[in-house]
Design an enzyme around this catalytic site. Sequence first.
Site, short mmCIF file in Angstrom:
data_model
loop_
_atom_site.label_atom_id
_atom_site.label_comp_id
_atom_site.label_asym_id
_atom_site.label_seq_id
_atom_site.Cartn_x
_atom_site.Cartn_y
_atom_site.Cartn_z
N GLU A 30 15.95 98.17 13.00
CA GLU A 30 14.71 98.42 12.84
C GLU A 30 14.23 98.78 11.53
O GLU A 30 14.77 99.45 10.48
CB GLU A 30 14.99 100.17 13.37
CG GLU A 30 13.37 100.79 13.55
CD GLU A 30 13.60 101.91 14.79
OE1 GLU A 30 14.62 102.27 15.23
OE2 GLU A 30 12.64 102.28 15.17
N GLY A 34 8.61 96.79 12.87
CA GLY A 34 9.33 96.24 13.76
C GLY A 34 10.61 96.62 14.31
O GLY A 34 11.39 97.08 13.46
N VAL A 35 10.85 96.41 15.72
CA VAL A 35 12.44 96.76 16.07
C VAL A 35 12.82 95.49 16.65
O VAL A 35 12.09 94.71 17.42
CB VAL A 35 12.31 97.91 17.08
CG1 VAL A 35 13.63 98.27 17.54
CG2 VAL A 35 11.38 99.16 16.87
N ASP A 168 11.76 87.67 1.03
CA ASP A 168 12.56 88.99 1.37
C ASP A 168 14.04 88.35 1.50
O ASP A 168 14.83 88.75 2.30
CB ASP A 168 11.87 89.49 2.36
CG ASP A 168 12.59 90.86 2.50
OD1 ASP A 168 13.27 91.52 1.52
OD2 ASP A 168 12.63 91.66 3.85
P1 ADP Z 1 13.94 93.32 10.26
O1 ADP Z 1 14.58 93.38 9.02
O2 ADP Z 1 12.14 93.50 9.85
O3 ADP Z 1 14.26 94.83 10.84
P2 ADP Z 1 15.24 91.15 11.11
O4 ADP Z 1 14.28 89.81 11.44
O5 ADP Z 1 15.72 90.89 9.62
O6 ADP Z 1 14.04 92.33 11.20
O7 ADP Z 1 16.23 91.28 12.17
C1 ADP Z 1 17.22 92.68 12.09
C2 ADP Z 1 18.36 92.12 12.29
O8 ADP Z 1 18.50 91.72 13.52
C3 ADP Z 1 19.01 91.19 11.25
O9 ADP Z 1 19.54 91.95 10.34
C4 ADP Z 1 20.12 90.84 12.32
O10 ADP Z 1 21.19 91.44 12.24
C5 ADP Z 1 19.55 90.67 13.89
N1 ADP Z 1 19.17 89.38 14.00
C6 ADP Z 1 17.82 88.91 13.67
N2 ADP Z 1 17.63 87.68 14.36
C7 ADP Z 1 18.85 87.40 14.77
C8 ADP Z 1 19.07 86.21 15.61
N3 ADP Z 1 18.23 85.19 15.68
N4 ADP Z 1 20.25 86.43 16.11
C9 ADP Z 1 21.21 87.13 15.93
N5 ADP Z 1 20.71 88.29 15.12
C10 ADP Z 1 19.57 88.35 14.75
#
Ligand code: ADP
Length: 353
Positions: A30, A34-35, A168
């Site tokens: 989160e 976004g979540v 990032d």
């Molecule tokens: P935010 O940092 O904006 O919350 P992210 O896109 O970095 O969003 O996703 C958050 C977390 O979700 C990541 O750190 C990872 O642990 C998990 N995640 C995101 N995309 C994937 C994916 N395609 N497969 C597995 N885990 C994912």
Amino acid sequence: WDMFVLAFVERLFRPTFRKDDFVLGKKLGEGAFGVVYRVSLAKKPGAKEGDLVLKKATEYGAVEIWMNERVRRACASSCADFVYGFLESSSKKGGDEYWLIWKYEGEATLSDLMLSKDFPYNVETMILGEVQYLPKGLERENKIIQTIVRQLLFALDGLHSTGIVHRDIKPQNVIFSEGSRTFKIIDLGAAADLRVGINYIPKEFLLDPRYAAPEQYIMSTQTPSAPSAPVATALSPVLWQLNLPDRFDIYSAGLIFMQMAFPSLRSDSALIQFNRQLKRCDYDLTAWRNTVEPRASPDLRKGFELLDLDGGRGWELLTSMVRYKARQRTSAKGALAHPYFDREGLLALSFMQ
Ligand code: ADP
Ligand code: MG
């Protein structure tokens, strides 16, 4: 036009989804914008439990969908497999939400893996299986770290060649793909596409200060905010040359390399302290080394020893990535051609991509 026609045809033949198609699973993350959840397709025979990832994003979701669509067509292997993105109009106040769907790549980010006591051997097992080919020690750790840095640079080279700067890059945004057994980049929420001038993130957008290069903003202050699409298409290759915005990601990747080599720099607090020390040394890594090495802990000494292997090729590469001036930093392509990645000897390592 080719690009638009291609995108249109591709969209026609790809499955489309709606909100009700998904069953929410565990929350994975989160952030401010976004979540992220692990999700499954509802009532689809053959769909495996939780084999997709969903991000419900705020207004910046539109840019993130654009970036992911572009990556899928131009450099798919650099990032997590993007499935689909759509606007979900909500009835509640708070307005619209963008939904983004990816393939679930695996459970571990580079951050998770680096926090393990067993790093980098835990990664070796994931990439190679249980193959043992060298006694545990610096040489072997260096080979594993080398593989991770190479895969990260390879993914970055794909993005940069496409005209995308991530902005990032950090271990939390690098995921281990269990399918391809390689590291991929995720989270294009702060990315900029300079070739078509897409860059919605306002200047005040807070970049992660732990991994941000000293220039903070990828465009120099002389550059006005990203111009609209047609102008940008004509201008941006020039802007790219002038400002070298891709070098922002290279600096962040250099800090990750650094954290992998030095176990004592892996925690947030240690990284923040390191950043302060480096700033005091005017971002001169060699000067930093000269101040800390004489009274270095065994942990820190071990990092220098690792980077000094093979005549100091690792250290040389690292210092070409972590430099104050973007102009003096190596590009992803340049870094991949660095002698640090020469692979003479050690036959077993040819499996490590
Ligand atoms: P935010 O940092 O904006 O919350 P992210 O896109 O970095 O969003 O996703 C958050 C977390 O979700 C990541 O750190 C990872 O642990 C998990 N995640 C995101 N995309 C994937 C994916 N395609 N497969 C597995 N885990 C994912
Ligand atoms: Mg993230």
